[in-house]
Design an enzyme around this catalytic site. Structure first.
Site, PDB file in Angstrom:
ATOM      1  N   TYR A 247      -3.094  -2.632 -10.378  1.00 31.35           N
ATOM      2  CA  TYR A 247      -2.819  -2.090  -9.294  1.00 31.35           C
ATOM      3  C   TYR A 247      -2.013  -3.312  -8.193  1.00 31.35           C
ATOM      4  O   TYR A 247      -1.522  -2.611  -7.045  1.00 31.35           O
ATOM      5  CB  TYR A 247      -4.060  -2.037  -8.555  1.00 31.35           C
ATOM      6  CG  TYR A 247      -4.488  -2.372  -6.901  1.00 31.35           C
ATOM      7  CD1 TYR A 247      -4.188  -1.118  -6.108  1.00 31.35           C
ATOM      8  CD2 TYR A 247      -5.005  -3.541  -6.871  1.00 31.35           C
ATOM      9  CE1 TYR A 247      -4.501  -1.452  -4.853  1.00 31.35           C
ATOM     10  CE2 TYR A 247      -4.670  -4.266  -4.969  1.00 31.35           C
ATOM     11  CZ  TYR A 247      -4.460  -2.575  -4.033  1.00 31.35           C
ATOM     12  OH  TYR A 247      -4.335  -2.225  -2.613  1.00 31.35           O
TER      13      TYR A 247
ATOM     14  N   LYS B 268       0.155   3.576  -2.604  1.00 30.94           N
ATOM     15  CA  LYS B 268      -1.253   4.161  -3.065  1.00 30.94           C
ATOM     16  C   LYS B 268      -0.003   5.456  -3.167  1.00 30.94           C
ATOM     17  O   LYS B 268      -2.034   6.402  -4.030  1.00 30.94           O
ATOM     18  CB  LYS B 268      -2.153   4.561  -2.564  1.00 30.94           C
ATOM     19  CG  LYS B 268      -2.410   2.873  -2.420  1.00 30.94           C
ATOM     20  CD  LYS B 268      -3.697   2.211  -1.123  1.00 30.94           C
ATOM     21  CE  LYS B 268      -4.184   0.936  -1.612  1.00 30.94           C
ATOM     22  NZ  LYS B 268      -4.047  -0.458  -1.202  1.00 30.94           N
TER      23      LYS B 268
ATOM     24  N   VAL C 139       1.291  -3.653   3.861  1.00 29.51           N
ATOM     25  CA  VAL C 139       1.372  -4.705   4.538  1.00 29.51           C
ATOM     26  C   VAL C 139       2.667  -6.185   4.485  1.00 29.51           C
ATOM     27  O   VAL C 139       2.997  -6.249   5.234  1.00 29.51           O
ATOM     28  CB  VAL C 139       0.304  -5.808   4.210  1.00 29.51           C
ATOM     29  CG1 VAL C 139      -1.182  -5.551   4.779  1.00 29.51           C
ATOM     30  CG2 VAL C 139       0.086  -5.904   2.746  1.00 29.51           C
TER      31      VAL C 139
ATOM     32  N   TYR D 274      -4.137   3.171   8.186  1.00 30.82           N
ATOM     33  CA  TYR D 274      -5.122   2.245   7.976  1.00 30.82           C
ATOM     34  C   TYR D 274      -6.281   2.466   9.594  1.00 30.82           C
ATOM     35  O   TYR D 274      -6.090   4.317   9.351  1.00 30.82           O
ATOM     36  CB  TYR D 274      -4.867   0.891   8.319  1.00 30.82           C
ATOM     37  CG  TYR D 274      -3.637   0.105   7.123  1.00 30.82           C
ATOM     38  CD1 TYR D 274      -4.416   0.229   6.001  1.00 30.82           C
ATOM     39  CD2 TYR D 274      -2.781  -0.563   7.409  1.00 30.82           C
ATOM     40  CE1 TYR D 274      -3.327  -0.243   4.490  1.00 30.82           C
ATOM     41  CE2 TYR D 274      -1.511  -0.881   6.605  1.00 30.82           C
ATOM     42  CZ  TYR D 274      -2.189  -0.946   5.498  1.00 30.82           C
ATOM     43  OH  TYR D 274      -1.493  -1.713   4.284  1.00 30.82           O
TER      44      TYR D 274
ATOM     45  N   SER E   5       0.587  -1.620  -0.137  1.00 25.16           N
ATOM     46  CA  SER E   5       0.164   0.332   0.165  1.00 25.16           C
ATOM     47  C   SER E   5       0.884   0.794  -0.127  1.00 25.16           C
ATOM     48  O   SER E   5       0.018   2.254  -0.065  1.00 25.16           O
ATOM     49  CB  SER E   5      -0.652  -0.335   1.164  1.00 25.16           C
ATOM     50  OG  SER E   5      -1.771  -0.489   0.906  1.00 25.16           O
TER      51      SER E   5
HETATM   52  N1  GLN Z   1      -1.567  -6.286  -2.018  1.00 22.18           N
HETATM   53  C1  GLN Z   1      -2.922  -5.729  -1.111  1.00 22.18           C
HETATM   54  C2  GLN Z   1      -4.354  -5.938  -0.564  1.00 22.18           C
HETATM   55  O1  GLN Z   1      -4.324  -5.654  -1.781  1.00 22.18           O
HETATM   56  C3  GLN Z   1      -2.155  -4.052  -0.563  1.00 22.18           C
HETATM   57  C4  GLN Z   1      -3.038  -4.074   1.174  1.00 22.18           C
HETATM   58  C5  GLN Z   1      -1.596  -3.591   2.192  1.00 22.18           C
HETATM   59  O2  GLN Z   1      -0.788  -2.732   2.421  1.00 22.18           O
HETATM   60  N2  GLN Z   1      -2.451  -2.854   2.909  1.00 22.18           N
HETATM   61  O3  GLN Z   1      -4.582  -5.311  -0.331  1.00 22.18           O
END
Ligand code: GLN
Length: 523
Positions: free
Chosen positions: A283, A158, A353, A335, A155
């Site tokens: 993505y 993003k 994550v 988050y 993430s």
């Molecule tokens: N690849 C993960 C997802 O799309 C990325 C999520 C993350 O880092 N929170 O669920």
């Protein structure tokens, strides 16, 4: 070299009018400027080459002449001057780095948390990995731990995806497709806002949407190349990798992201002609980009520097777009911990994550921490710890600039001597002008009203010699020492008598004011 004396050279020269080659190298490294920094690579090469040449010619290899100094200076004049005169974003970089190393060592002892396990690749990473890197907006760098290990950004992609979409569509168009409000739900919650759009670009739905707005219609291979090249631009050309196994795994276990995609398609949220499969694959590719903390800290520094990469000077994103991005990182980047993080740490950040956290202290530095064990909200345990420790030692919280805030944390943006003396001089000037309002504000900022300058002159001396009764009374109310002696042995009463300020003389005498001779005799 011109006939003009070179003040930089003179500052470092010895009696024989030469500068030690090693001393020059040390100034750069102590400032955090690496020899592989693209701005100084050729400078360091020349330093080495000239040394070898001097040896072969039987000349002194360890010292630099004024003319060699001039040539070196011309390679990167601004950086050269800023390094040698200590005018970089973090003036005392060696001390700052040491303090960060201490934070790292303290946090390393924390073994709490669990690896992400929604795909096998993330579960296979060694849980003890821990890397931390910092890059200032002047390209001063510090790394510790596993800072050269590659990990997937997840993430943390993003913010970059969002900036790229902004660059292409502009704010007005892009935000017709994605909101700016925290969702109050987990990052992959099957939810959209009241308009049927993703809540913001920092959660999955929003990032999927932003991806759909980057070069729509271009072949997937070109879009991937484009994104990779932009990541590289942000990272000052450091290597950016791609973890194909993570990508394949993400694609295979993507029910939730597909569900989000279908949900958005059902709500007609996507731009027309968007191909859902391609949008989702794009993505997953962004999540599978690999970096080291070194590279990620430079990317964060590019954001801290208004979209301009400190190492190359490339303007990757517009400053107003970076401002948008940092605003959303502040409110939605961590988050379900985003609100608490904004409250306690107060620095824009984005978590992934894989255990990565990218932190952006605007106009100061970028930081990347990677440690794969996560807390129950999905943030790196040690990553969050590092952020908390950082603001417990340094004034990096957005609102640490609040007037009247007093504590003993330091501000690494300031030169400690400058800030100590600068404040005192401002205070003395305000006292000599009779500007009690400004004096009050400075005291509210923590300034010591009894502090003296390098001539040991205090605000009370200045108030007395300029005949400013209001300043004088304020200082006495604060309880400053009535008879401080300056470097020439003069007390404020001496100053007042010299200028014949009768009102001042009487106020001082009332408060026990003494002349230097009286004072001396009592000492
Ligand atoms: N690849 C993960 C997802 O799309 C990325 C999520 C993350 O880092 N929170 O669920």
């Amino acid at each position: 070299m011109s006939e003009q004396p070179n003040k930089l050279f003179q500052a470092y020269a010895d009696k024989e009018n030469r500068v030690s080659r090693q001393a020059l190298i040390d100034v750069f490294s102590e400032s955090g400027i690496r020899s592989d920094d693209p701005r100084v690579v050729s400078l360091f090469k020349l330093l080495k080459k000239n040394q070898t040449l001097a040896i072969s010619q039987g000349l002194e290899p360890d010292f630099i002449t004024p003319s060699e100094f001039g040539t070196l200076q011309e390679i990167s004049p601004t950086l050269f001057e800023n390094v040698l005169s200590g005018q970089l974003a973090i003036p005392q970089f060696a001390e700052f780095s040491q303090a960060v190393a201490k934070i790292f060592e303290k946090v390393e002892a924390n073994h709490e948390g669990h690896l992400a396990n929604y795909i096998p690749q993330l579960e296979r990473v060694s849980p003890d990995k821990f890397g931390l890197s910092i890059c200032s907006i002047d390209g001063q760098r510090f790394d510790i731990g596993d800072s050269e290990d590659f990990f997937c950004v997840q993430s943390c992609s993003k913010p970059i995806t969002y900036c790229l979409a902004l660059e292409e569509q502009g704010e007005a168009v892009l935000h017709r497709y994605v909101g700016t409000e925290p969702s109050g739900k987990t990052f992959n919650e099957l939810t959209l806002n009241a308009k049927g759009l993703p809540h913001n670009p920092m959660i999955n739905a929003g990032a999927i949407m932003c991806g759909a707005l980057i070069k729509p219609g271009a072949p997937p291979s070109d879009r991937f190349d484009y994104v990779m090249s932009k990541w590289k631009d942000c990272a000052g050309s450091m290597k950016i990798g791609f973890d194909n196994a993570v990508y394949l795994s993400e694609r295979q276990t993507a029910d939730r992201n597909f569900a989000l995609g279908y949900f958005m398609r059902e709500k007609k949220a996507f731009p027309k002609d968007a191909n859902l499969q391609e949008v989702l694959e794009f993505y997953f590719q962004c999540c599978s980009i690999e970096v080291t903390t070194q590279a990620m800290s430079i990317i964060a520094a590019t954001l801290a520097n208004g979209g301009n990469c400190p190492l190359t000077g490339a303007q990757v994103f517009r400053p107003d777009h970076v401002k948008n991005c940092l605003s959303l990182m502040s409110s939605c980047g961590m988050y379900d911990f985003s609100g608490e993080f904004a409250f306690r740490v107060g620095i824009p950040a984005k978590s992934g994550v894989s255990g990565a956290i990218m932190l952006v202290v605007p106009n100061v530095l970028g930081m990347a921490v990677w440690s794969p064990r996560l807390d129950e909200l999905g943030n790196s345990v040690r990553g969050v710890d590092v952020c908390l420790e950082l603001v417990s030692r340094f004034k990096f919280h957005t609102f640490d600039s609040m007037l009247g805030l007093r504590d003993d944390r330091s501000d690494p943006r300031r030169n400690i001597y400058d800030s100590r003396l600068g404040g005192t001089i401002a205070f003395c000037c305000a006292a000599s002008e009779g500007d009690v309002g400004e004096m009050r504000r400075l005291v509210a900022r923590g300034l010591d009203p009894g502090a003296c300058d390098y001539d040991r002159r205090t605000a009370l001396h200045l108030a007395a010699s300029e005949g400013k009764v209001a300043s004088l009374r304020y200082l006495l109310e604060l309880g400053v020492e009535v008879n401080p002696m300056d470097r020439w042995g003069n007390t404020p009463l001496d100053d007042a008598e010299r200028q014949n300020h009768l009102d001042i003389i009487s106020v001082l005498t009332e408060h026990g004011g003494k002349r230097h001779d009286e004072r001396r005799s009592r000492l």
